[in-house]
Enzyme design. Structure first.
Site, PDB file in Angstrom:
ATOM      1  N   SER A 119     -70.321  26.019  25.592  1.00 36.27           N
ATOM      2  CA  SER A 119     -69.402  26.596  24.604  1.00 36.27           C
ATOM      3  C   SER A 119     -68.044  25.921  24.646  1.00 36.27           C
ATOM      4  O   SER A 119     -67.237  26.106  23.747  1.00 36.27           O
ATOM      5  CB  SER A 119     -69.166  28.075  24.911  1.00 36.27           C
ATOM      6  OG  SER A 119     -70.357  28.785  24.860  1.00 36.27           O
ATOM      7  N   HIS A 140     -74.178  22.688  20.068  1.00 30.55           N
ATOM      8  CA  HIS A 140     -73.688  24.038  20.323  1.00 30.55           C
ATOM      9  C   HIS A 140     -74.232  25.022  19.289  1.00 30.55           C
ATOM     10  O   HIS A 140     -73.713  25.130  18.178  1.00 30.55           O
ATOM     11  CB  HIS A 140     -72.144  24.018  20.331  1.00 30.55           C
ATOM     12  CG  HIS A 140     -71.535  25.340  20.654  1.00 30.55           C
ATOM     13  ND1 HIS A 140     -70.391  25.804  20.068  1.00 30.55           N
ATOM     14  CD2 HIS A 140     -71.931  26.308  21.515  1.00 30.55           C
ATOM     15  CE1 HIS A 140     -70.118  26.999  20.546  1.00 30.55           C
ATOM     16  NE2 HIS A 140     -71.028  27.324  21.427  1.00 30.55           N
ATOM     17  N   GLU A 152     -72.770  23.274  16.070  1.00 30.23           N
ATOM     18  CA  GLU A 152     -71.701  22.272  16.197  1.00 30.23           C
ATOM     19  C   GLU A 152     -72.266  21.079  16.961  1.00 30.23           C
ATOM     20  O   GLU A 152     -72.891  21.257  18.012  1.00 30.23           O
ATOM     21  CB  GLU A 152     -70.526  22.848  17.001  1.00 30.23           C
ATOM     22  CG  GLU A 152     -69.623  23.758  16.216  1.00 30.23           C
ATOM     23  CD  GLU A 152     -68.446  24.262  17.061  1.00 30.23           C
ATOM     24  OE1 GLU A 152     -67.306  24.023  16.684  1.00 30.23           O
ATOM     25  OE2 GLU A 152     -68.687  24.904  18.101  1.00 30.23           O
ATOM     26  N   ASN A 190     -65.173  28.241  18.998  1.00 31.88           N
ATOM     27  CA  ASN A 190     -64.635  29.010  20.121  1.00 31.88           C
ATOM     28  C   ASN A 190     -63.150  28.780  20.344  1.00 31.88           C
ATOM     29  O   ASN A 190     -62.463  29.625  20.923  1.00 31.88           O
ATOM     30  CB  ASN A 190     -65.436  28.716  21.394  1.00 31.88           C
ATOM     31  CG  ASN A 190     -66.783  29.409  21.334  1.00 31.88           C
ATOM     32  OD1 ASN A 190     -66.938  30.410  20.649  1.00 31.88           O
ATOM     33  ND2 ASN A 190     -67.762  28.859  22.026  1.00 31.88           N
TER      34      ASN A 190
END
Ligand code: NAD
Length: 291
Positions: A119, A140, A152, A190
Site C-alpha cells: 500500500s 496495488h 494502481e 493512500n
C-alpha cells in the site's frame, strides 16, 4: 510476455481476493501463507464468496467448482517454480517483505515477474532486494479486490517497459482499470485517503465527535459510502498505521504523524474487522461503536 500461472504470497483479505479474480479470469493460482490454519480460513472465505456469486447467478455452480479447482494452496515456496508471476500480498512490513522476496527469487524461473501489492512501501527499494529489479513492479489492488475496479500500477526506477506492459495487460484481462502512479510514498489513493482516516482518528482522540458522529457526519455530509472509522476497520488498523508511518518517514512532514490513538489500538491488537474489534465491536449481529 503472456502471464498464465500466478503465485500469491499472503492469503489474507487481499491475497484471497487477488487469487479469486485471477482464477475467475482462467489463471492457475498458487496461494501461499505461513500456516495451514490461515490457508484453511482463506479457502473457506473463497468458497463463501463464490457461493454468493452463484446465488446471485453471476456464475454457475460448475464454474464455481472450476474456479476453486484452479486455486492450489500451500506453505512451501516450491509451488512458485512454475509461475510466470508472483504477487506479494503479505503484511505491510518491509522486513517481512524482504524475507519473502529472497525466498521467491530462489525458486522463481529467471524469466518470471514479481509484483508487490504494498500500500505504501517504495517499489524501487523492494525491487532492489530482488535478483530482477527490472522485472519488479507495484500492482496495488483495492479492497475488496473482486468489487473494486482500480489497480494502481507503479514502476520502480529499474522496472522495464516489457514488465510494465505485461502487468498492464493482465490488469485489463482481470477486468480492472489500471492507473499509473509514480513511486512516491503511498502512491495516489493512500496518499490522499490515509491522512483523511488519520485525521478522523484525531477527531475522535480530541473528543470532537464520537465514532458514530464522525462516521455519520462524513457519510451524510460528504456522501462517502462508508465513514472513515468504519473504513479504517475494514482496511485493517495495522495497515493504516503502517501506511501513515511510511508517509511520515518518507515525506518527513509532521502533518503525517500517526494519531496516538491509532497506535494504541494497534498495540492492543484491535485491528478492525479482521480481529473482531477496532473502532467498532463486531462480535454481535451489528457493529457497535467502541467510543
Ligand atoms: P491481512 O492481515 O489480511 O493478510 C496478510 C497475510 O499475510 C496474513 O494471512 C498473514 O498470515 C500473511 N503473512 C504474514 N507474514 C507472512 C510471511 N512471512 N509469508 C507469507 N505470508 C505471510 O492483510 P491484507 O489487508 O491482506 O494486506 C496485505 C497487503 O496488501 C499489505 O501489503 C497491505 O498494505 C496491502 N493492501 C491492503 C489493502 C487493504 O485495504 N487491507 C488494500 C490494498 C493493499
Amino acid at each position: 510476455m503472456k502471464i498464465q500461472k500466478v503465485g500469491i504470497v499472503g492469503a489474507g483479505q487481499m491475497g484471497c481476493g487477488i487469487a479469486q479474480v485471477c482464477a475467475q479470469a482462467g489463471h492457475e493460482v498458487y496461494l501461499l501463507d505461513t500456516t495451514q490454519a490461515q490457508l484453511k480460513k482463506a479457502k473457506a472465505d473463497l468458497e463463501r464468496r463464490l457461493s454468493r456469486l452463484v446465488v446471485k447467478k453471476n456464475i454457475t455452480p460448475k464454474e464455481k467448482t472450476a474456479i476453486l479447482k484452479r486455486i492450489k494452496t500451500g506453505t512451501k515456496y516450491d509451488g512458485f517454480k512454475a509461475c510466470d508471476l508472483a504477487i506479494e500480498a503479505a503484511v505491510e512490513n518491509e522486513e517481512i517483505k524482504h524475507g519473502i522476496l529472497k525466498k521467491l527469487c530462489a525458486v522463481l524461473p529467471a524469466k518470471s515477474l514479481i509484483a508487490s501489492n504494498t500500500s505504501s512501501i517504495s517499489i524501487t527499494r523492494l525491487g532492489a532486494r530482488t535478483d530482477r529489479p527490472e522485472k519488479f513492479v507495484g500492482m496495488h489492488f483495492m479492497n475488496p479486490v473482486p468489487v473494486m475496479e482500480l489497480v494502481e500500477l507503479i514502476r520502480g526506477i529499474a522496472t522495464d517497459e516489457e514488465t510494465y506492459a505485461a502487468i498492464r495487460e493482465l490488469t485489463l484481462e482481470l477486468g480492472k482499470v489500471p492507473v499509473n502512479a509514480e513511486d512516491f510514498p503511498a502512491f495516489i489513493v493512500n496518499r490522499i485517503l490515509l491522512p483523511m482516516i488519520n485525521e478522523a482518528v484525531y477527531t475522535l482522540y480530541e473528543g470532537v465527535g464520537s465514532v458514530e458522529a464522525i462516521d455519520n457526519a462524513m457519510r451524510l455530509g460528504t456522501r462517502h459510502p462508508m465513514g472513515p472509522l468504519e473504513l479504517a476497520d475494514f482496511i485493517g488498523l495495522d495497515t493504516c498505521l503502517a501506511v501513515m508511518n511510511v508517509l511520515h518517514e518518507g515525506l518527513a512532514d509532521t502533518k503525517y504523524r500517526p494519531c496516538p490513538l491509532l497506535v494504541k489500538y494497534v498495540e492492543a491488537g484491535w485491528l478492525g474487522r479482521k480481529t473482531g474489534r477496532g473502532f467498532y465491536d463486531y462480535s454481535g449481529d451489528k457493529p457497535v461503536p467502541t467510543r
